[in-house]
Design a protein around this motif. Structure first.
Motif, PDB file in Angstrom:
ATOM      1  N   GLN A 110       0.857  -1.183   0.000  1.00  0.00           N
ATOM      2  CA  GLN A 110       0.000   0.000   0.000  1.00  0.00           C
ATOM      3  C   GLN A 110       0.895   1.236   0.000  1.00  0.00           C
ATOM      4  O   GLN A 110       1.811   1.344   0.831  1.00  0.00           O
ATOM      5  CB  GLN A 110      -0.896   0.012   1.256  1.00  0.00           C
ATOM      6  N   VAL A 111       0.636   2.153  -0.907  1.00  0.00           N
ATOM      7  CA  VAL A 111       1.543   3.288  -1.041  1.00  0.00           C
ATOM      8  C   VAL A 111       0.813   4.505  -1.597  1.00  0.00           C
ATOM      9  O   VAL A 111      -0.120   4.372  -2.394  1.00  0.00           O
ATOM     10  CB  VAL A 111       2.741   2.906  -1.965  1.00  0.00           C
ATOM     11  N   LYS A 112       1.240   5.678  -1.132  1.00  0.00           N
ATOM     12  CA  LYS A 112       0.745   6.935  -1.698  1.00  0.00           C
ATOM     13  C   LYS A 112       1.723   7.393  -2.778  1.00  0.00           C
ATOM     14  O   LYS A 112       2.929   7.478  -2.522  1.00  0.00           O
ATOM     15  CB  LYS A 112       0.642   8.018  -0.614  1.00  0.00           C
ATOM     16  N   VAL A 113       1.189   7.689  -3.943  1.00  0.00           N
ATOM     17  CA  VAL A 113       2.042   8.193  -5.021  1.00  0.00           C
ATOM     18  C   VAL A 113       1.457   9.498  -5.564  1.00  0.00           C
ATOM     19  O   VAL A 113       0.249   9.724  -5.491  1.00  0.00           O
ATOM     20  CB  VAL A 113       2.198   7.174  -6.176  1.00  0.00           C
ATOM     21  N   THR A 114       2.338  10.326  -6.074  1.00  0.00           N
ATOM     22  CA  THR A 114       1.895  11.507  -6.807  1.00  0.00           C
ATOM     23  C   THR A 114       2.480  11.425  -8.205  1.00  0.00           C
ATOM     24  O   THR A 114       3.466  10.712  -8.430  1.00  0.00           O
ATOM     25  CB  THR A 114       2.318  12.813  -6.106  1.00  0.00           C
ATOM     26  N   TYR A 115       1.871  12.126  -9.133  1.00  0.00           N
ATOM     27  CA  TYR A 115       2.312  12.039 -10.523  1.00  0.00           C
ATOM     28  C   TYR A 115       2.769  13.403 -11.023  1.00  0.00           C
ATOM     29  O   TYR A 115       2.074  14.408 -10.846  1.00  0.00           O
ATOM     30  CB  TYR A 115       1.185  11.521 -11.423  1.00  0.00           C
ATOM     31  N   HIS A 116       3.950  13.416 -11.653  1.00  0.00           N
ATOM     32  CA  HIS A 116       4.479  14.634 -12.274  1.00  0.00           C
ATOM     33  C   HIS A 116       4.309  14.537 -13.775  1.00  0.00           C
ATOM     34  O   HIS A 116       4.792  13.587 -14.405  1.00  0.00           O
ATOM     35  CB  HIS A 116       5.956  14.818 -11.932  1.00  0.00           C
ATOM     36  N   ASP A 117       3.634  15.523 -14.366  1.00  0.00           N
ATOM     37  CA  ASP A 117       3.402  15.542 -15.808  1.00  0.00           C
ATOM     38  C   ASP A 117       4.629  16.065 -16.554  1.00  0.00           C
ATOM     39  O   ASP A 117       4.989  17.238 -16.422  1.00  0.00           O
ATOM     40  CB  ASP A 117       2.227  16.458 -16.144  1.00  0.00           C
ATOM     41  N   PRO A 118       5.291  15.223 -17.360  1.00  0.00           N
ATOM     42  CA  PRO A 118       6.358  15.742 -18.223  1.00  0.00           C
ATOM     43  C   PRO A 118       5.756  16.725 -19.242  1.00  0.00           C
ATOM     44  O   PRO A 118       4.666  16.491 -19.762  1.00  0.00           O
ATOM     45  CB  PRO A 118       6.888  14.487 -18.933  1.00  0.00           C
ATOM     46  N   CYS A 119       6.461  17.807 -19.500  1.00  0.00           N
ATOM     47  CA  CYS A 119       5.927  18.837 -20.403  1.00  0.00           C
ATOM     48  C   CYS A 119       5.592  18.277 -21.781  1.00  0.00           C
ATOM     49  O   CYS A 119       4.531  18.571 -22.343  1.00  0.00           O
ATOM     50  CB  CYS A 119       6.930  19.982 -20.541  1.00  0.00           C
ATOM     51  N   ASP A 147      -2.984  20.649  -5.344  1.00  0.00           N
ATOM     52  CA  ASP A 147      -4.332  21.162  -5.613  1.00  0.00           C
ATOM     53  C   ASP A 147      -4.495  21.644  -7.050  1.00  0.00           C
ATOM     54  O   ASP A 147      -5.516  21.376  -7.687  1.00  0.00           O
ATOM     55  CB  ASP A 147      -4.670  22.300  -4.644  1.00  0.00           C
ATOM     56  N   TRP A 148      -3.505  22.359  -7.562  1.00  0.00           N
ATOM     57  CA  TRP A 148      -3.698  22.903  -8.913  1.00  0.00           C
ATOM     58  C   TRP A 148      -2.503  22.765  -9.840  1.00  0.00           C
ATOM     59  O   TRP A 148      -2.658  22.839 -11.057  1.00  0.00           O
ATOM     60  CB  TRP A 148      -4.117  24.371  -8.845  1.00  0.00           C
ATOM     61  N   THR A 149      -1.295  22.528  -9.318  1.00  0.00           N
ATOM     62  CA  THR A 149      -0.133  22.402 -10.212  1.00  0.00           C
ATOM     63  C   THR A 149      -0.028  20.964 -10.725  1.00  0.00           C
ATOM     64  O   THR A 149       0.882  20.212 -10.373  1.00  0.00           O
ATOM     65  CB  THR A 149       1.170  22.811  -9.504  1.00  0.00           C
ATOM     66  N   LYS A 150      -0.977  20.603 -11.562  1.00  0.00           N
ATOM     67  CA  LYS A 150      -1.019  19.264 -12.143  1.00  0.00           C
ATOM     68  C   LYS A 150      -1.651  19.352 -13.519  1.00  0.00           C
ATOM     69  O   LYS A 150      -2.269  20.362 -13.878  1.00  0.00           O
ATOM     70  CB  LYS A 150      -1.831  18.319 -11.243  1.00  0.00           C
ATOM     71  N   GLY A 151      -1.510  18.277 -14.297  1.00  0.00           N
ATOM     72  CA  GLY A 151      -2.075  18.279 -15.635  1.00  0.00           C
ATOM     73  C   GLY A 151      -1.470  19.376 -16.490  1.00  0.00           C
ATOM     74  O   GLY A 151      -0.258  19.588 -16.508  1.00  0.00           O
ATOM     75  N   GLU A 152      -2.339  20.118 -17.195  1.00  0.00           N
ATOM     76  CA  GLU A 152      -1.838  21.176 -18.068  1.00  0.00           C
ATOM     77  C   GLU A 152      -1.224  22.331 -17.281  1.00  0.00           C
ATOM     78  O   GLU A 152      -0.495  23.156 -17.844  1.00  0.00           O
ATOM     79  CB  GLU A 152      -2.953  21.700 -18.966  1.00  0.00           C
ATOM     80  N   TRP A 153      -1.494  22.401 -15.979  1.00  0.00           N
ATOM     81  CA  TRP A 153      -0.935  23.458 -15.135  1.00  0.00           C
ATOM     82  C   TRP A 153       0.234  22.957 -14.290  1.00  0.00           C
ATOM     83  O   TRP A 153       0.676  23.658 -13.387  1.00  0.00           O
ATOM     84  CB  TRP A 153      -2.017  24.038 -14.225  1.00  0.00           C
ATOM     85  N   ALA A 154       0.721  21.779 -14.583  1.00  0.00           N
ATOM     86  CA  ALA A 154       1.845  21.232 -13.820  1.00  0.00           C
ATOM     87  C   ALA A 154       3.079  22.119 -13.979  1.00  0.00           C
ATOM     88  O   ALA A 154       3.388  22.597 -15.072  1.00  0.00           O
ATOM     89  CB  ALA A 154       2.163  19.816 -14.280  1.00  0.00           C
ATOM     90  N   THR A 155       3.780  22.336 -12.878  1.00  0.00           N
ATOM     91  CA  THR A 155       5.008  23.123 -12.910  1.00  0.00           C
ATOM     92  C   THR A 155       6.113  22.327 -13.589  1.00  0.00           C
ATOM     93  O   THR A 155       6.264  21.130 -13.353  1.00  0.00           O
ATOM     94  CB  THR A 155       5.450  23.476 -11.479  1.00  0.00           C
ATOM     95  N   CYS A 156       6.911  22.988 -14.414  1.00  0.00           N
ATOM     96  CA  CYS A 156       8.015  22.322 -15.100  1.00  0.00           C
ATOM     97  C   CYS A 156       9.104  21.953 -14.097  1.00  0.00           C
ATOM     98  O   CYS A 156       9.367  22.681 -13.141  1.00  0.00           O
ATOM     99  CB  CYS A 156       8.590  23.239 -16.182  1.00  0.00           C
ATOM    100  N   CYS A 157       9.764  20.818 -14.336  1.00  0.00           N
ATOM    101  CA  CYS A 157      10.842  20.373 -13.450  1.00  0.00           C
ATOM    102  C   CYS A 157      12.145  21.132 -13.710  1.00  0.00           C
ATOM    103  O   CYS A 157      13.100  21.005 -12.949  1.00  0.00           O
ATOM    104  CB  CYS A 157      11.079  18.878 -13.633  1.00  0.00           C
ATOM    105  N   GLU A 216       6.778  21.010  -4.144  1.00  0.00           N
ATOM    106  CA  GLU A 216       5.337  20.909  -4.415  1.00  0.00           C
ATOM    107  C   GLU A 216       4.850  19.461  -4.319  1.00  0.00           C
ATOM    108  O   GLU A 216       3.804  19.186  -3.732  1.00  0.00           O
ATOM    109  CB  GLU A 216       5.018  21.446  -5.814  1.00  0.00           C
ATOM    110  N   LEU A 217       5.620  18.566  -4.894  1.00  0.00           N
ATOM    111  CA  LEU A 217       5.211  17.163  -4.909  1.00  0.00           C
ATOM    112  C   LEU A 217       5.399  16.507  -3.555  1.00  0.00           C
ATOM    113  O   LEU A 217       4.587  15.659  -3.145  1.00  0.00           O
ATOM    114  CB  LEU A 217       5.992  16.410  -5.986  1.00  0.00           C
ATOM    115  N   ALA A 218       6.450  16.888  -2.836  1.00  0.00           N
ATOM    116  CA  ALA A 218       6.692  16.326  -1.503  1.00  0.00           C
ATOM    117  C   ALA A 218       5.585  16.721  -0.529  1.00  0.00           C
ATOM    118  O   ALA A 218       5.225  15.944   0.372  1.00  0.00           O
ATOM    119  CB  ALA A 218       8.051  16.785  -0.977  1.00  0.00           C
ATOM    120  N   GLU A 219       5.029  17.907  -0.722  1.00  0.00           N
ATOM    121  CA  GLU A 219       3.979  18.392   0.177  1.00  0.00           C
ATOM    122  C   GLU A 219       2.675  17.600   0.073  1.00  0.00           C
ATOM    123  O   GLU A 219       1.791  17.735   0.916  1.00  0.00           O
ATOM    124  CB  GLU A 219       3.713  19.873  -0.092  1.00  0.00           C
ATOM    125  N   THR A 220       2.544  16.749  -0.943  1.00  0.00           N
ATOM    126  CA  THR A 220       1.351  15.912  -1.078  1.00  0.00           C
ATOM    127  C   THR A 220       1.364  14.755  -0.088  1.00  0.00           C
ATOM    128  O   THR A 220       0.338  14.095   0.118  1.00  0.00           O
ATOM    129  CB  THR A 220       1.232  15.321  -2.497  1.00  0.00           C
TER     130      THR A 220
END
Length: 333
Positions: free
Chosen positions: A215-224, A252-262, A286-290
Motif C-alpha cells: 500500500q503506497v501513496k504516489v503523486t504524478y508529475h506531468d512531463p511537459c 491542488d492545482w499544479t497538475k495536468g496542463e498546469w503542472a510546474t516544469c521540473c 510541491e510534490l513532496a507536500e502531497t
C-alpha cells in the motif's frame, strides 16, 4: 557570426553528437543499445520499441549536470565542462567510452527494462533495432538547427522504412513527439504509425488485475512533452488508478496542463544549470507536500531533475520512479 556562434557550447556539443554519432553523448550504437544486450529482442519486426538515448545515459548526464551547476555558481562558469568535452572530441577521445558504467544496466536503464517486461507481459509483438536505432534528432529542431533537423528526419525515415518498420512504440516523450508530429512536416507521404508506451499499456491492461506490492501513496508529475505536446494527461492517471494498493495524491492545482516544469528538457538544464536546479527544487517541494512516498513520472529528464530537487531539500525518504517501473512491479506483484 555563424549560427553555431549563437548557440551555447553545451547545445553545440549535443547537436554535433546527434548529427555525427546519432546519440546525445557521442557513443557508438552498440554502447547505446547495451542495456538490451541480454534480452534477445528480435530486430526484424514491423513494430519496434524506440528506446531513444535519454534513459540509458541519464546516470552520466546527472553527474555532468551536477558538475555544471557547481561551476555555474563559481567564477569559472558552467560552459567549461562542455568546452572540455568538445575539445576531447576534436582530439578523437570518445567521452562516452570514458564512462562505461553509464552504458551498462544502471539505474537509468531500469525504466527501459521495465517497459520491455510490460510489453511482453501484455502480449505485444515488437522488436528493438538496437545499434541500428537512429536518433530522432528532436533537439536540433528545438535549438533552431532546422536544416540539420530536416536532413536527420529524412535519414531516420529512410532507415526505419529500409528495416521494414511500420509502427513505433516510443517511451521518451520528446522522441515520441518528434517521430509522431515533427518528422511528418519534413517528409512527404510519411506513413509510420507512432504511439507512446502509455497508449499501448492503457489499451491492453483493461482485463488485467494489477496490484502494487504494498500500500503506497504516489503523486504524478506531468512531463511537459507528454502532457502539453502529446496531450496525454489523464492516461497515466488512469493507469495508476487501475493498480490496487496505490493511492494517488496530487497538488491542488499544479497538475495536468498546469503542472510546474521540473526545469529540464530542450537543453535548458545545459544552458542555465543553476536556474534549472531552482525549478527542480521548487517542483520537488510541491510534490513532496502531497505526502506521497513515490513520485511517478515518465521522462528521463524529469526523473533526473526531480531526484536532484529531492536531494537538495533532503527528502531522502521519497522515491522517484518511472511509470513503466510502477506498472512492471504491479504486474509482478
Amino acid at each position: 557570426m555563424s549560427k553555431k556562434g549563437l548557440i551555447p557550447p553545451g547545445l553545440v556539443y549535443i547537436a554535433d553528437n546527434i548529427t555525427k554519432k546519432q546519440n546525445i553523448l557521442g557513443g557508438d550504437g552498440r554502447e547505446k543499445a547495451g542495456w538490451a544486450k541480454d534480452l534477445n529482442l528480435p530486430k526484424e519486426r514491423e513494430t519496434v520499441f524506440f528506446a531513444g538515448c535519454g534513459y540509458q545515459y541519464s546516470d552520466k548526464l546527472e553527474s555532468l549536470l551536477s558538475l555544471m551547476r557547481k561551476m555555474d555558481k563559481s567564477a569559472i562558469g558552467a560552459e567549461l565542462p562542455t568546452n572540455i568535452a568538445g575539445f576531447q572530441k576534436k582530439l578523437g577521445i570518445n567521452l562516452a567510452r570514458l564512462y562505461p558504467k553509464v552504458l551498462a544496466k544502471g539505474d537509468g536503464a531500469q525504466p527501459l527494462l521495465a517497459a520491455v517486461r510490460v510489453l511482453k507481459s501484455l502480449g505485444v509483438d515488437f522488436g528493438y533495432l538496437a545499434e541500428d536505432e537512429p536518433c530522432c534528432g528532436g533537439l536540433l529542431h528545438y535549438i533552431g538547427q532546422e536544416r540539420e533537423f530536416a536532413q536527420n528526419a529524412q535519414m531516420v525515415y529512410r532507415k526505419l522504412k529500409s528495416l521494414g518498420v511500420k509502427r513505433v512504440i516510443g517511451i521518451v516523450p520528446s522522441c515520441t513527439y518528434t517521430l509522431r508530429s515533427l518528422l511528418p512536416d519534413c517528409i512527404d507521404g510519411y506513413d509510420l504509425e507512432v504511439r507512446h508506451f502509455v497508449e499501448v499499456v492503457l489499451e491492453n491492461i483493461k482485463s488485467r488485475q494489477l496490484r502494487f506490492p504494498r500500500q503506497v501513496k504516489v503523486t504524478y508529475h506531468d512531463p511537459c512533452q507528454l502532457s502539453r505536446y502529446l496531450e496525454m494527461i489523464e492516461q497515466p492517471r488512469q493507469i495508476l488508478r487501475a493498480i490496487k494498493g496505490i493511492e494517488l495524491v496530487e497538488p491542488d492545482w499544479t497538475k495536468g496542463e498546469w503542472a510546474t516544469c521540473c526545469g529540464g528538457g530542450g537543453g535548458f538544464e545545459v544552458v542555465f544549470p543553476e536556474l534549472s536546479q531552482i525549478l527542480a527544487v521548487n517542483r520537488a517541494k510541491e510534490l513532496a507536500e502531497t505526502g506521497a512516498e513515490i513520485i511517478v513520472t515518465h521522462c528521463p529528464g524529469c526523473i533526473m531533475q526531480l531526484k536532484s530537487g529531492l536531494k537538495e531539500i533532503k527528502a531522502n525518504d521519497i522515491e522517484v520512479l518511472d511509470l513503466a517501473q510502477i506498472v512492471a512491479m504491479a504486474m509482478e506483484g
